[in-house]
Design a protein around this motif. Structure first.
Motif, PDB file in Angstrom:
ATOM      1  N   UNK A  50       0.832  -1.208   0.000  1.00  0.00           N
ATOM      2  CA  UNK A  50       0.000   0.000   0.000  1.00  0.00           C
ATOM      3  C   UNK A  50       0.867   1.258   0.000  1.00  0.00           C
ATOM      4  N   UNK A  51       1.957   1.244   0.762  1.00  0.00           N
ATOM      5  CA  UNK A  51       2.877   2.387   0.768  1.00  0.00           C
ATOM      6  C   UNK A  51       3.471   2.573  -0.620  1.00  0.00           C
ATOM      7  N   UNK A  52       3.873   1.484  -1.236  1.00  0.00           N
ATOM      8  CA  UNK A  52       4.434   1.544  -2.586  1.00  0.00           C
ATOM      9  C   UNK A  52       3.407   2.083  -3.586  1.00  0.00           C
ATOM     10  N   UNK A  53       2.162   1.643  -3.472  1.00  0.00           N
ATOM     11  CA  UNK A  53       1.119   2.116  -4.385  1.00  0.00           C
ATOM     12  C   UNK A  53       0.891   3.615  -4.219  1.00  0.00           C
ATOM     13  N   UNK A  57       1.462   6.343  -7.178  1.00  0.00           N
ATOM     14  CA  UNK A  57       0.390   7.255  -7.567  1.00  0.00           C
ATOM     15  C   UNK A  57       0.876   8.691  -7.500  1.00  0.00           C
ATOM     16  N   UNK A  58       1.587   9.040  -6.436  1.00  0.00           N
ATOM     17  CA  UNK A  58       2.114  10.396  -6.295  1.00  0.00           C
ATOM     18  C   UNK A  58       3.092  10.722  -7.419  1.00  0.00           C
ATOM     19  N   UNK A  59       3.952   9.776  -7.752  1.00  0.00           N
ATOM     20  CA  UNK A  59       4.923  10.002  -8.821  1.00  0.00           C
ATOM     21  C   UNK A  59       4.230  10.142 -10.172  1.00  0.00           C
ATOM     22  N   UNK A  77      -1.943  16.730  -6.676  1.00  0.00           N
ATOM     23  CA  UNK A  77      -0.543  16.313  -6.628  1.00  0.00           C
ATOM     24  C   UNK A  77       0.017  16.481  -5.217  1.00  0.00           C
ATOM     25  N   UNK A  78      -0.249  17.618  -4.604  1.00  0.00           N
ATOM     26  CA  UNK A  78       0.287  17.886  -3.270  1.00  0.00           C
ATOM     27  C   UNK A  78      -0.316  16.941  -2.223  1.00  0.00           C
ATOM     28  N   UNK A  79      -1.611  16.685  -2.311  1.00  0.00           N
ATOM     29  CA  UNK A  79      -2.251  15.774  -1.366  1.00  0.00           C
ATOM     30  C   UNK A  79      -1.688  14.357  -1.531  1.00  0.00           C
ATOM     31  N   UNK A  80      -1.521  13.918  -2.775  1.00  0.00           N
ATOM     32  CA  UNK A  80      -0.965  12.580  -3.013  1.00  0.00           C
ATOM     33  C   UNK A  80       0.464  12.471  -2.488  1.00  0.00           C
ATOM     34  N   UNK A  81       1.262  13.530  -2.675  1.00  0.00           N
ATOM     35  CA  UNK A  81       2.639  13.508  -2.174  1.00  0.00           C
ATOM     36  C   UNK A  81       2.661  13.477  -0.647  1.00  0.00           C
ATOM     37  N   UNK A  82       1.749  14.201  -0.003  1.00  0.00           N
ATOM     38  CA  UNK A  82       1.687  14.187   1.447  1.00  0.00           C
ATOM     39  C   UNK A  82       1.244  12.819   1.973  1.00  0.00           C
ATOM     40  N   UNK A  83       0.252  12.215   1.306  1.00  0.00           N
ATOM     41  CA  UNK A  83      -0.188  10.871   1.705  1.00  0.00           C
ATOM     42  C   UNK A  83       0.963   9.880   1.608  1.00  0.00           C
ATOM     43  N   UNK A  89       6.744   7.542   6.240  1.00  0.00           N
ATOM     44  CA  UNK A  89       7.218   7.814   7.601  1.00  0.00           C
ATOM     45  C   UNK A  89       6.634   6.811   8.598  1.00  0.00           C
ATOM     46  N   UNK A  90       5.348   6.477   8.419  1.00  0.00           N
ATOM     47  CA  UNK A  90       4.722   5.476   9.288  1.00  0.00           C
ATOM     48  C   UNK A  90       5.426   4.127   9.119  1.00  0.00           C
ATOM     49  N   UNK A  91       5.743   3.761   7.897  1.00  0.00           N
ATOM     50  CA  UNK A  91       6.447   2.506   7.645  1.00  0.00           C
ATOM     51  C   UNK A  91       7.816   2.483   8.297  1.00  0.00           C
TER      52      UNK A  91
END
Length: 110
Positions: A50-53, A57-59, A77-83, A89-91
């Motif tokens: 999920x982190x990779x996905x 998506x952000x990229x 774009x900004x929201x996806x990059x923040x997610x 960071x959680x990982x």
């Protein structure tokens, strides 16, 4: 900021909150009680996937925005990059806790 802009931002935040809360309320009815479906290793792999996905998506959205795609907004774009950043960071924090727990267990006297 104008009142309509604030209302739009508030609506977007509420929509994102609902999107995040939706998977947590779903119940898997196909799982029988007492039957394990992957265990810790499976959940860890799913989390990493999920982190990779999110990062992919952000990229993808960043590249599309840079190429001038009219369907991709800067907000998206900004929201996806923040997610993706928060998920990464959680990982990292989960990994640090696992390593710390492993070291504690290895240092136990038996």
């Amino acid at each position: 900021m104008s009142v309509p802009a604030i209302q739009t931002a508030l609506q977007q935040m509420q929509a994102m909150k609902a999107e995040v809360a939706a998977p947590a309320t779903q119940v898997n009815l196909n799982v029988q009680p007492g039957v394990q479906t992957g265990g810790f290793a499976g959940e860890l792999k799913n989390s990493i996937d999920r982190i990779n996905a999110l990062q992919q998506t952000a990229a993808t959205n960043t590249t599309a925005f840079q190429l001038g795609d009219p369907n991709v907004s800067l907000n998206q774009v900004m929201v996806d990059k923040q997610k993706a950043g928060l998920a990464f960071e959680m990982g990292v924090q989960v990994r640090n806790k696992l390593v710390s727990a492993y070291k504690d267990i290895m240092n136990m006297q038996v």
